[in-house]
Design an enzyme around this catalytic site. Structure first.
Site, PDB file in Angstrom:
ATOM      1  N   LEU A   1       0.857  -1.179   0.000  1.00 50.74           N
ATOM      2  CA  LEU A   1       0.000   0.000   0.000  1.00 50.74           C
ATOM      3  C   LEU A   1       0.894   1.230   0.000  1.00 50.74           C
ATOM      4  CD1 LEU A   1      -2.325  -1.243   2.873  1.00 50.74           C
ATOM      5  CD2 LEU A   1      -2.768  -1.421   0.430  1.00 50.74           C
TER       6      LEU A   1
ATOM      7  N   ASN B   1       2.085   5.181  -0.373  1.00 47.78           N
ATOM      8  CA  ASN B   1       1.636   6.480   0.089  1.00 47.78           C
ATOM      9  C   ASN B   1       2.501   7.533  -0.602  1.00 47.78           C
ATOM     10  OD1 ASN B   1       1.756   8.872   2.016  1.00 47.78           O
ATOM     11  ND2 ASN B   1       0.178   7.614   2.997  1.00 47.78           N
ATOM     12  N   ALA B   2       1.924   8.674  -0.900  1.00 44.11           N
ATOM     13  CA  ALA B   2       2.660   9.723  -1.610  1.00 44.11           C
ATOM     14  C   ALA B   2       3.914  10.151  -0.865  1.00 44.11           C
ATOM     15  CB  ALA B   2       1.762  10.923  -1.876  1.00 44.11           C
ATOM     16  N   ASN B   3       3.965   9.974   0.444  1.00 44.04           N
ATOM     17  CA  ASN B   3       5.179  10.367   1.157  1.00 44.04           C
ATOM     18  C   ASN B   3       6.168   9.209   1.293  1.00 44.04           C
ATOM     19  OD1 ASN B   3       5.453   9.056   3.701  1.00 44.04           O
ATOM     20  ND2 ASN B   3       4.948  10.854   4.850  1.00 44.04           N
TER      21      ASN B   3
ATOM     22  N   GLU C   1       4.355  -8.083   3.163  1.00 41.68           N
ATOM     23  CA  GLU C   1       4.675  -8.988   4.262  1.00 41.68           C
ATOM     24  C   GLU C   1       4.286  -8.389   5.608  1.00 41.68           C
ATOM     25  OE1 GLU C   1       8.025  -9.346   1.134  1.00 41.68           O
ATOM     26  OE2 GLU C   1       6.689  -7.789   1.907  1.00 41.68           O
TER      27      GLU C   1
ATOM     28  N   CYS D   1      12.136  -7.454   1.668  1.00 38.87           N
ATOM     29  CA  CYS D   1      13.198  -6.462   1.885  1.00 38.87           C
ATOM     30  C   CYS D   1      13.752  -6.611   3.302  1.00 38.87           C
ATOM     31  CB  CYS D   1      12.657  -5.049   1.659  1.00 38.87           C
ATOM     32  SG  CYS D   1      11.562  -4.460   2.965  1.00 38.87           S
TER      33      CYS D   1
ATOM     34  N   CYS E   1      11.206  -5.933   6.076  1.00 39.18           N
ATOM     35  CA  CYS E   1      10.235  -7.016   6.218  1.00 39.18           C
ATOM     36  C   CYS E   1      10.880  -8.252   6.829  1.00 39.18           C
ATOM     37  CB  CYS E   1       9.600  -7.344   4.872  1.00 39.18           C
ATOM     38  SG  CYS E   1       8.473  -6.035   4.308  1.00 39.18           S
TER      39      CYS E   1
END
Length: 130
Positions: A41, A43-45, A53, A84, A87
């Protein structure tokens, strides 16, 4: 291909990836055979983005699970993506080194298979903080 990997592929369709256009799905199997899924998910930031995960393990823990056997990870590109580092550390908080990690390499190849201990040797543990 395993059912767990197919589940990871299926959940990718729920990913919110308007920036990277790189959907990832994860399916986490508990010791009693229940499966929890997650997708990334964005996010723009960027720093507030959630990884597949993380979402899967959060859902499992939220539902009272603390023992896990396998996790499958798949990207839309079927490129063998592994969890990564962030995760891996999150998985290590709740999973043993022998957690099986299946990474999707596409229909023509079997998934790559690792253990969490192989992917994250000498992890930071609670005992290290004491």
């Amino acid at each position: 291909m395993t059912d767990l990997l197919e589940t990871a592929r299926d959940v990718q369709s729920n990913a919110h990836v308007p920036y990277s256009e790189y959907p990832v799905g994860a399916a986490l199997e508990t010791a009693d055979g229940e499966v929890f899924v997650g997708c990334n998910l964005e996010n723009a930031n960027y720093s507030n983005s959630l990884h597949a995960e993380e979402v899967a393990i959060a859902e499992a823990v939220k539902n009272g699970h603390r023992e896990f056997t396998r996790v499958a990870v798949s990207s839309g590109q079927r490129d063998g993506v592994t969890p990564c580092g962030m995760c891996r550390q999150t998985l290590a908080e709740f999973c043993d080194d022998d957690l099986v990690v299946l990474c999707d390499r596409g229909d023509d190849e079997p998934p790559a298979e690792y253990t969490l201990g192989e992917l994250l040797p000498d992890t930071i543990t609670e005992e290290m903080l004491e």
